[in-house]
Design an enzyme around this catalytic site. Structure first.
Site, PDB file in Angstrom:
ATOM      1  N   GLU A  27     -30.216 -36.741  20.269  1.00 27.14           N
ATOM      2  CA  GLU A  27     -30.869 -36.606  19.088  1.00 27.14           C
ATOM      3  C   GLU A  27     -31.646 -37.393  18.832  1.00 27.14           C
ATOM      4  OE1 GLU A  27     -27.040 -34.415  16.781  1.00 27.14           O
ATOM      5  OE2 GLU A  27     -26.752 -36.303  17.438  1.00 27.14           O
ATOM      6  N   ASP A  79     -25.373 -23.977  13.816  1.00 25.95           N
ATOM      7  CA  ASP A  79     -24.694 -23.221  13.726  1.00 25.95           C
ATOM      8  C   ASP A  79     -24.189 -22.698  12.392  1.00 25.95           C
ATOM      9  OD1 ASP A  79     -21.468 -24.783  13.984  1.00 25.95           O
ATOM     10  OD2 ASP A  79     -23.302 -25.298  15.126  1.00 25.95           O
TER      11      ASP A  79
END
Length: 221
Positions: free
Chosen positions: A16, A193
């Site tokens: 990230e 998700d």
């Protein structure tokens, strides 16, 4: 982009934040508390980026160090999140943060006593600019110390906070630190998700890279 002399960028995991660090010119590294804080320039702006580690305490620590040790005039969080009513790889720039696992006797769920509020608001201008850079959707981010991985968990969060669109383990903690210190804060996360499915590992890398790209577009302006 709004003008700040120094910008701090937080990503919980290496995937990230490495892209932000790689984009820096003349980077330098300081290690504090086991975390590597990398400072360089992106688009003419001084940036300090850090992989905070997963969870609220780690995110809060990173935000404190960026503000107090590195003098960050604003802090941006990047990364991935679970989505509520969003699709994989959708971008979310939260317009508020709640801590769904905070439960103080006599107060509503999520109430932050030191701030006297349940919803922590980010900097509006910086968030709007980040949303424009990412094409993001808006809504609340729910943060808690645990990966949301089941329909029952998602329903429980939405029953208390129906405006939630994303779920993570860091951003509300960083937002709380910034609110207390008076440091502008904004966040962009990409859905990996739905909180109740098993697509996290399928989309984690692509989602993280998309989030980093949005931050770099903003910093490059």
């Amino acid at each position: 982009m709004s003008k700040y002399e120094k910008i701090g960028v937080i990503g919980a995991m290496d995937v990230e934040i490495e892209g932000v660090m790689a984009a820096m010119s003349a980077p330098s590294v300081r290690e504090i508390g086991g975390s590597r804080f990398v400072t360089g320039r992106i688009g003419g702006t001084e940036v300090t980026a850090v992989q905070s580690g997963i969870g609220k305490v780690n995110a809060a620590f990173a935000a404190c160090v960026l503000a107090l040790e590195f003098g960050a005039g604003a802090i941006i969080m990047t990364g991935v999140c679970g989505g509520a009513g969003l699709n994989a790889l959708d971008a979310l720039v939260p317009d508020g943060f709640v801590q769904h696992d905070v439960d103080i006797l006599g107060e509503e769920r999520g109430h932050i006593d030191i701030l006297g509020t349940t919803v922590i608001r980010p900097d509006a201008v910086l968030s709007d600019e980040l949303a424009a850079a990412s094409g993001a959707k808006r809504g609340l981010m729910a943060t808690g110390e645990g990966f949301v991985s089941g329909e029952e968990q998602v329903r429980g969060i939405l029953s208390r906070f129906p405006l939630v669109r994303g779920m993570d383990m860091e951003s509300a903690a960083a937002a709380q630190v910034c609110a207390r210190l008076g440091v502008p804060f904004a966040c962009v996360k990409i859905v990996s998700d739905g909180g109740s499915d098993d697509t996290y590992f399928d989309f984690k890398t692509a989602a993280a890279e998309k989030s980093v790209s949005a931050v770099l577009r903003l910093l490059g302006k």
